[in-house]
Design an enzyme around this catalytic site. Structure first.
Site, PDB file in Angstrom:
ATOM      1  N   GLY A 113     -62.825  25.181  22.395  1.00  0.00           N
ATOM      2  CA  GLY A 113     -63.469  23.968  21.912  1.00  0.00           C
ATOM      3  C   GLY A 113     -64.420  23.356  22.927  1.00  0.00           C
ATOM      4  O   GLY A 113     -65.621  23.660  22.958  1.00  0.00           O
ATOM      5  N   LYS A 171     -66.737  23.883  10.349  1.00  0.00           N
ATOM      6  CA  LYS A 171     -66.380  22.483  10.550  1.00  0.00           C
ATOM      7  C   LYS A 171     -65.466  22.048   9.402  1.00  0.00           C
ATOM      8  O   LYS A 171     -65.628  22.504   8.265  1.00  0.00           O
ATOM      9  CB  LYS A 171     -67.667  21.637  10.555  1.00  0.00           C
ATOM     10  CG  LYS A 171     -67.454  20.130  10.626  1.00  0.00           C
ATOM     11  CD  LYS A 171     -66.863  19.681  11.932  1.00  0.00           C
ATOM     12  CE  LYS A 171     -66.546  18.177  11.954  1.00  0.00           C
ATOM     13  NZ  LYS A 171     -65.700  17.792  13.086  1.00  0.00           N
ATOM     14  N   SER A 172     -64.510  21.174   9.687  1.00  0.00           N
ATOM     15  CA  SER A 172     -63.646  20.655   8.616  1.00  0.00           C
ATOM     16  C   SER A 172     -64.516  19.990   7.566  1.00  0.00           C
ATOM     17  O   SER A 172     -65.295  19.077   7.867  1.00  0.00           O
ATOM     18  CB  SER A 172     -62.676  19.610   9.172  1.00  0.00           C
ATOM     19  OG  SER A 172     -61.760  20.201  10.052  1.00  0.00           O
ATOM     20  N   SER A 224     -64.968  11.158  19.046  1.00  0.00           N
ATOM     21  CA  SER A 224     -64.564  10.538  17.789  1.00  0.00           C
ATOM     22  C   SER A 224     -65.690  10.798  16.800  1.00  0.00           C
ATOM     23  O   SER A 224     -66.450   9.898  16.438  1.00  0.00           O
ATOM     24  CB  SER A 224     -64.314   9.038  17.963  1.00  0.00           C
ATOM     25  OG  SER A 224     -63.891   8.509  16.708  1.00  0.00           O
ATOM     26  N   GLY A 237     -56.837  24.580  22.899  1.00  0.00           N
ATOM     27  CA  GLY A 237     -56.663  23.462  23.822  1.00  0.00           C
ATOM     28  C   GLY A 237     -56.761  23.892  25.261  1.00  0.00           C
ATOM     29  O   GLY A 237     -55.910  24.655  25.740  1.00  0.00           O
ATOM     30  N   LYS A 283     -54.001  23.052  10.660  1.00  0.00           N
ATOM     31  CA  LYS A 283     -54.247  22.644  12.052  1.00  0.00           C
ATOM     32  C   LYS A 283     -53.398  21.425  12.325  1.00  0.00           C
ATOM     33  O   LYS A 283     -53.464  20.416  11.606  1.00  0.00           O
ATOM     34  CB  LYS A 283     -55.715  22.329  12.271  1.00  0.00           C
ATOM     35  CG  LYS A 283     -56.008  21.986  13.733  1.00  0.00           C
ATOM     36  CD  LYS A 283     -57.390  22.362  14.092  1.00  0.00           C
ATOM     37  CE  LYS A 283     -57.735  22.027  15.530  1.00  0.00           C
ATOM     38  NZ  LYS A 283     -59.154  22.259  15.774  1.00  0.00           N
ATOM     39  N   CYS A 323     -56.869  15.179  11.909  1.00  0.00           N
ATOM     40  CA  CYS A 323     -58.050  14.518  12.481  1.00  0.00           C
ATOM     41  C   CYS A 323     -57.678  13.109  12.948  1.00  0.00           C
ATOM     42  O   CYS A 323     -57.224  12.294  12.142  1.00  0.00           O
ATOM     43  CB  CYS A 323     -59.188  14.445  11.464  1.00  0.00           C
ATOM     44  SG  CYS A 323     -60.611  13.569  12.173  1.00  0.00           S
TER      45      CYS A 323
HETATM   46  C1  SIN Z   1     -63.868  14.873  14.075  1.00  0.00           C
HETATM   47  O1  SIN Z   1     -64.777  15.262  13.334  1.00  0.00           O
HETATM   48  O2  SIN Z   1     -63.652  13.667  14.283  1.00  0.00           O
HETATM   49  C2  SIN Z   1     -62.987  15.867  14.742  1.00  0.00           C
HETATM   50  C3  SIN Z   1     -62.177  16.579  13.746  1.00  0.00           C
HETATM   51  C4  SIN Z   1     -60.752  16.716  14.151  1.00  0.00           C
HETATM   52  O3  SIN Z   1     -60.390  16.388  15.282  1.00  0.00           O
HETATM   53  O4  SIN Z   1     -59.957  17.151  13.316  1.00  0.00           O
END
Ligand code: SIN
Length: 310
Positions: free
Chosen positions: A270, A46-47, A71, A248, A163, A129
């Site tokens: 995803g 995860k980011s 979101s 995607g 990304k 993001c």
């Molecule tokens: C998110 O955590 O809102 C999604 C992350 C992203 O779309 O980069």
């Protein structure tokens, strides 16, 4: 006919071109381990941000007939959690650390620590993001993206990737490609993040379906496949010596094949992974193999980037 779906790139070997998109099955150690033990060819976290984040208020993800809207707001355990995971990681399957500092300084701090640890994992810096209220996507600001990449290249003297958000105009593909091509350490781009700030409305309740940002969120799944393919294709052509990772709208072997045909080195999954779980990797890989067999292709290189135009 013997088929080989492996991918070798940047000194890494993946037994399959498929892996998770950052954001799906990658927030906790348990989720990451599920991907690691699955048929996926790699694992991405995860980011992460400097500090742990709870993310946006719920509901913040909704499946729809054509995909998903989310979101999430970067819920994550904080970068140290993922560095700990990377330090303990002992698998030939490549590991990517997705990084999304709330500021450029935060991103630089995370990357500096990653470099010091000399971990065999590659950062995917998230420039896209769409779900942070009040914060625009960096990838849509070409000057700010160049500034960030300059600072990252100076501080993190190792290969890295980014990304990207989806772009929608040839002028923007060209402008962003010019920015990206100026950074030799930037070795891969992941195309695309979700298509930001869509609005899904429920007809019966006359309501948005997610709570943050008045219902606006990033779209994934069927909605985004043609946009993702266009971004993969354009950047594969414009970034001749970099890799493009497709992301995607992949829900079967057919979409995975299309991403590779458009030029993708590997392909992230995803929305479909979120809905189906890690068994999706076996299924999609088997479907991709069946398509290749039917077309007489033995290796991914036999068709990668060979899109025909009319
Ligand atoms: C998110 O955590 O809102 C999604 C992350 C992203 O779309 O980069």
């Amino acid at each position: 006919m013997s088929l080989n779906l492996s991918v070798s790139w940047l000194g890494m070997k993946m037994s399959s071109p498929l892996f998770n998109a950052s954001g799906v099955y990658c927030r906790t150690r348990e989720e990451l381990e599920q991907v690691r033990r699955s048929a996926a060819g790699a694992v991405v976290t995860k980011s992460c941000t400097l500090e742990p984040r709870a993310g946006n208020p719920e509901p913040r993800y909704r499946r729809t007939a054509l995909g998903s809207i989310n979101s999430m707001g970067l819920p994550n355990e904080g970068y140290r959690y993922y560095l700990d995971y990377a330090q303990a990681y002992d698998d030939a399957k490549p590991l990517f650390l997705s990084v999304s500092g709330m500021t450029l300084d935060d991103t630089l701090t995370i990357l500096t620590e990653l470099a010091a640890l000399k971990l065999p994992c590659l950062p995917e810096v998230n420039l896209s993001c769409p779900n942070l209220p009040g914060k625009p996507q960096l990838g849509y600001d070409f000057a700010a993206s160049a500034e960030a990449l300059e600072a990252i290249s100076r501080r993190y003297a190792r290969p890295f990737g980014v990304k990207l958000p989806p772009y929608f105009d040839p002028a923007h593909f060209a402008a962003m490609a010019a920015v990206l091509n100026a950074f030799p350490l930037l070795r891969f781009v992941t195309c695309i993040n979700s298509v930001g700030n869509g609005l899904v409305i429920d007809l019966d309740s006359e309501s948005a379906v997610i709570k943050p940002k008045g219902g606006l969120g990033g779209l994934g799944g069927d909605y985004v496949l043609p946009t993702a393919l266009a971004n993969v294709r354009e950047f594969a052509v414009l970034l001749a010596d970099k890799h493009v990772i497709g992301c995607g709208g992949v829900k079967s072997g057919a979409e995975a094949f299309m991403h590779i045909l458009a030029g993708a080195t590997a392909v992230q999954v995803g929305t479909c992974l979120h809905e189906e779980g890690v068994s999706a990797f076996d299924r999609i890989e088997a479907e991709l193999a069946a398509i290749m067999q039917a077309k007489g292709y033995q290796r991914l290189e036999d068709f990668r980037g060979r899109l025909k135009t009319l």
